[in-house]
Design a protein around this motif. Structure first.
Motif, short mmCIF file in Angstrom:
data_model
loop_
_atom_site.label_atom_id
_atom_site.label_comp_id
_atom_site.label_asym_id
_atom_site.label_seq_id
_atom_site.Cartn_x
_atom_site.Cartn_y
_atom_site.Cartn_z
N VAL A 22 43.14 47.70 14.75
CA VAL A 22 42.89 48.36 14.37
C VAL A 22 42.67 49.26 12.83
CG1 VAL A 22 42.85 48.96 17.00
CG2 VAL A 22 45.12 48.74 15.25
N SER A 23 42.58 50.74 13.28
CA SER A 23 42.89 51.20 11.60
C SER A 23 43.85 52.47 12.98
CB SER A 23 41.55 52.05 10.77
OG SER A 23 41.25 50.84 10.44
N VAL A 24 44.26 53.27 11.86
CA VAL A 24 45.45 53.98 11.94
C VAL A 24 45.68 54.92 10.96
CG1 VAL A 24 48.02 54.97 12.69
CG2 VAL A 24 47.13 52.84 13.69
N ASN A 25 45.28 56.22 11.40
CA ASN A 25 45.24 57.07 9.74
C ASN A 25 44.36 56.67 8.86
OD1 ASN A 25 46.22 58.98 11.33
ND2 ASN A 25 47.84 58.64 10.78
N GLY A 26 43.36 55.55 8.98
CA GLY A 26 42.04 55.38 8.47
C GLY A 26 43.15 54.37 7.43
N ILE A 27 43.90 53.11 8.10
CA ILE A 27 44.77 52.09 7.84
C ILE A 27 44.55 51.14 8.66
CG2 ILE A 27 46.73 51.15 6.49
CD1 ILE A 27 47.84 53.85 5.51
N ARG A 28 44.12 50.01 8.12
CA ARG A 28 43.70 48.80 8.97
C ARG A 28 45.05 47.75 9.40
NH1 ARG A 28 38.40 46.19 9.22
NH2 ARG A 28 39.12 43.70 10.55
N HIS A 29 45.24 47.41 10.69
CA HIS A 29 46.06 46.67 10.92
C HIS A 29 45.50 45.25 11.22
CE1 HIS A 29 49.34 49.96 10.38
NE2 HIS A 29 48.44 50.78 10.36
N THR A 30 46.30 44.17 11.61
CA THR A 30 45.38 42.98 11.34
C THR A 30 46.92 42.48 12.78
OG1 THR A 30 46.06 41.99 9.75
CG2 THR A 30 44.10 43.05 10.55
N SER A 31 48.07 42.85 13.07
CA SER A 31 49.47 41.90 13.69
C SER A 31 49.15 43.11 15.19
CB SER A 31 50.42 41.63 12.72
OG SER A 31 50.26 42.76 11.75
N ASN A 32 50.71 42.68 15.97
CA ASN A 32 50.45 43.12 16.93
C ASN A 32 51.31 44.58 15.98
OD1 ASN A 32 49.89 41.83 18.61
ND2 ASN A 32 51.65 40.91 18.76
N LEU A 33 51.54 45.94 16.95
CA LEU A 33 52.24 47.14 16.57
C LEU A 33 51.76 47.83 17.90
CD1 LEU A 33 49.96 49.96 14.58
CD2 LEU A 33 48.92 47.60 15.55
N ALA A 34 53.09 49.27 17.95
CA ALA A 34 53.07 49.90 18.74
C ALA A 34 53.43 51.22 17.43
CB ALA A 34 54.62 49.94 19.44
N VAL A 35 52.62 52.43 18.51
CA VAL A 35 52.14 53.75 17.51
C VAL A 35 52.77 54.82 19.20
CG1 VAL A 35 50.28 54.91 16.68
CG2 VAL A 35 50.09 52.57 16.66
N LEU A 36 53.15 55.14 17.92
CA LEU A 36 53.73 56.99 18.59
C LEU A 36 52.78 57.84 17.48
CD1 LEU A 36 56.82 55.23 18.92
CD2 LEU A 36 56.48 57.40 20.46
N PRO A 37 52.59 59.26 18.29
CA PRO A 37 51.97 60.51 17.11
C PRO A 37 52.79 60.22 16.48
CG PRO A 37 52.14 60.78 19.43
CD PRO A 37 52.64 60.00 19.79
N GLU A 38 54.55 60.12 16.13
CA GLU A 38 54.80 60.52 15.17
C GLU A 38 55.09 59.25 14.23
OE1 GLU A 38 57.48 63.96 15.80
OE2 GLU A 38 55.90 64.91 16.21
N ARG A 39 55.22 58.19 14.82
CA ARG A 39 56.33 56.52 14.14
C ARG A 39 54.64 55.75 14.20
NH1 ARG A 39 61.14 54.68 18.02
NH2 ARG A 39 61.29 52.56 16.02
N LEU A 40 54.93 54.60 14.03
CA LEU A 40 53.88 53.47 14.06
C LEU A 40 55.06 52.57 13.82
CD1 LEU A 40 50.73 52.61 12.81
CD2 LEU A 40 52.16 50.90 11.61
N ILE A 41 55.35 51.18 14.66
CA ILE A 41 55.97 49.98 14.66
C ILE A 41 55.28 48.78 14.22
CG2 ILE A 41 57.64 48.88 15.70
CD1 ILE A 41 57.95 51.64 17.90
N PRO A 42 55.26 48.58 12.62
CA PRO A 42 54.18 47.24 12.18
C PRO A 42 54.82 45.88 13.33
CG PRO A 42 55.29 48.42 10.57
CD PRO A 42 55.67 49.08 11.56
#
Length: 123
Positions: A22-42
């Motif tokens: 997935v890409s969040v704000n244009g940054i690609r992630h390839t491992s499990n993550l949690a996302v909130l509007p103001e926080r990202l938990i890689p």
């Protein structure tokens, strides 16, 4: 697939997704993550769907969100009721869906100003 939405400045938005990423704000992630509007938990968890634990779900339940989305990868799978107890105890809403639906739903709820968190299983 690229997602085209009006972006909320400073808030985490899914901008693309595909097989294993997935890409969040244009940054690609390839491992499990949690996302909130103001926080990202890689690396929210190292688990696969089959190895999810109560502790993994407890972390999602502890987040400042009214509704939690769980993206189960390329297909929809439902976790066992025992795993969901932390969410029930904290009276959090839960929606389980495949990864593309979780990304799209998160973006919609976040744009509406809802307190939403998503845990994504990419492995």
């Amino acid at each position: 697939m690229k997602l085209q939405m009006g972006r909320s400045d400073g808030l985490n938005t899914f901008t693309a997704y595909g097989a294993g990423y997935v890409s969040v704000n244009g940054i690609r992630h390839t491992s499990n993550l949690a996302v909130l509007p103001e926080r990202l938990i890689p690396d929210w968890t190292k688990a696969t769907f089959e190895t999810l634990t109560v502790e993994d779900i407890e972390l999602l339940a502890s987040l400042d969100a009214e509704i939690v989305l769980l993206g189960t990868g390329d297909r929809l799978r439902f976790p066992s009721p025992e795993l969901l107890r932390p969410l029930v105890r904290r009276q959090k809403g839960l929606e389980v869906m495949d990864l593309p639906a979780a990304c799209r739903t998160y973006n919609i709820l976040m744009a509406e100003g809802r307190k939403v968190a998503v845990g994504l299983l990419l492995v």
